[in-house]
Design an enzyme around this catalytic site. Structure first.
Site, short mmCIF file in Angstrom:
data_model
loop_
_atom_site.label_atom_id
_atom_site.label_comp_id
_atom_site.label_asym_id
_atom_site.label_seq_id
_atom_site.Cartn_x
_atom_site.Cartn_y
_atom_site.Cartn_z
N VAL A 252 0.77 -0.99 0.48
CA VAL A 252 -0.20 -0.27 -0.19
C VAL A 252 0.62 1.12 -0.10
CG1 VAL A 252 -1.74 1.46 1.60
CG2 VAL A 252 -1.85 -0.83 1.15
N PRO A 253 1.17 1.88 -1.10
CA PRO A 253 2.17 2.35 -1.20
C PRO A 253 1.89 3.90 -0.92
CG PRO A 253 1.20 2.16 -3.66
CD PRO A 253 0.09 1.81 -2.50
N CYS A 254 2.76 4.32 0.81
CA CYS A 254 2.26 4.82 1.20
C CYS A 254 3.88 6.38 0.84
CB CYS A 254 1.65 4.99 2.58
SG CYS A 254 2.94 4.18 3.33
N HIS A 255 4.79 5.65 0.31
CA HIS A 255 6.08 6.21 0.11
C HIS A 255 5.89 7.22 -0.75
CE1 HIS A 255 5.67 2.83 -2.29
NE2 HIS A 255 6.52 2.90 -3.06
N ARG A 256 4.74 7.32 -2.19
CA ARG A 256 4.54 8.02 -3.32
C ARG A 256 3.25 8.89 -2.88
NH1 ARG A 256 1.78 1.81 -6.35
NH2 ARG A 256 4.51 1.02 -6.79
#
Length: 177
Positions: free
Chosen positions: A132-136
């Protein structure tokens, strides 16, 4: 009861958690809110969902976009789940701002505006890092802002996805290799 397994990534050790059928947690060891969604007893165990997650991570860390998703179980408030659902729509190698997410949420809820700061809180509590790409998620004007696993890991993940990090870096120019 929850189950744990582990993955040694090129940028740090990862702990995974499952309810027995779905992935419900994935954290870099020592990150903020580590294992926050795991309540009660845990046991180390090899499970099919962990094997699938390790395969996903192998593909991801090799610099490729996985074409499948392990079964996920995202546990949180309705607001947090709505934010995490939006995170899942951010394409590989792309970024979105907290403000853009807030606008999407406001539209979904039929309100004039939504707090980007509240969105930031939900992003920060994402229990399944990387997948779940919170780094994006970046700040206004592309500023790299907080990441529960650390800004260095955020930069590394964006580089793996071939995101033009040099254009994003404004606050941390010395961290570019």
């Amino acid at each position: 009861m929850f189950f744990n397994d582990y993955y040694n990534s090129p940028i740090g050790n990862i702990t995974m958690a499952s309810d027995g059928g779905s992935l419900c947690g994935l954290w870099f060891d020592g990150q903020k809110y580590f294992a926050s969604t795991v309540k009660g007893e845990t046991e180390d165990k090899t499970l099919p969902v962990f094997e699938q997650t390790k395969k996903w991570l192998d593909i991801y860390f090799s610099g490729n976009e996985p074409d499948f998703m392990p079964k996920l179980s995202l546990n949180g408030s309705e607001f947090r789940k709505a934010v995490w659902d939006i995170l899942l729509t951010i394409p590989y190698g792309s970024v979105m701002t907290y403000g853009e997410i807030a606008k999407i949420l406001a539209k979904q809820r039929g309100v004039a505006k939504m707090s980007a700061q509240a969105v930031g809180g939900a992003v920060g509590h994402n229990p399944i890092s990387i997948i779940v790409p919170c780094h994006r998620v970046v700040g206004t004007n592309g500023n790299l802002t907080g990441y529960a696993g650390g800004i260095d890991k955020k930069i590394s993940l964006l580089k793996i996805e071939k995101t033009d990090v040099k254009k994003l870096i404004q606050k941390f120019p010395k961290r570019i290799n």
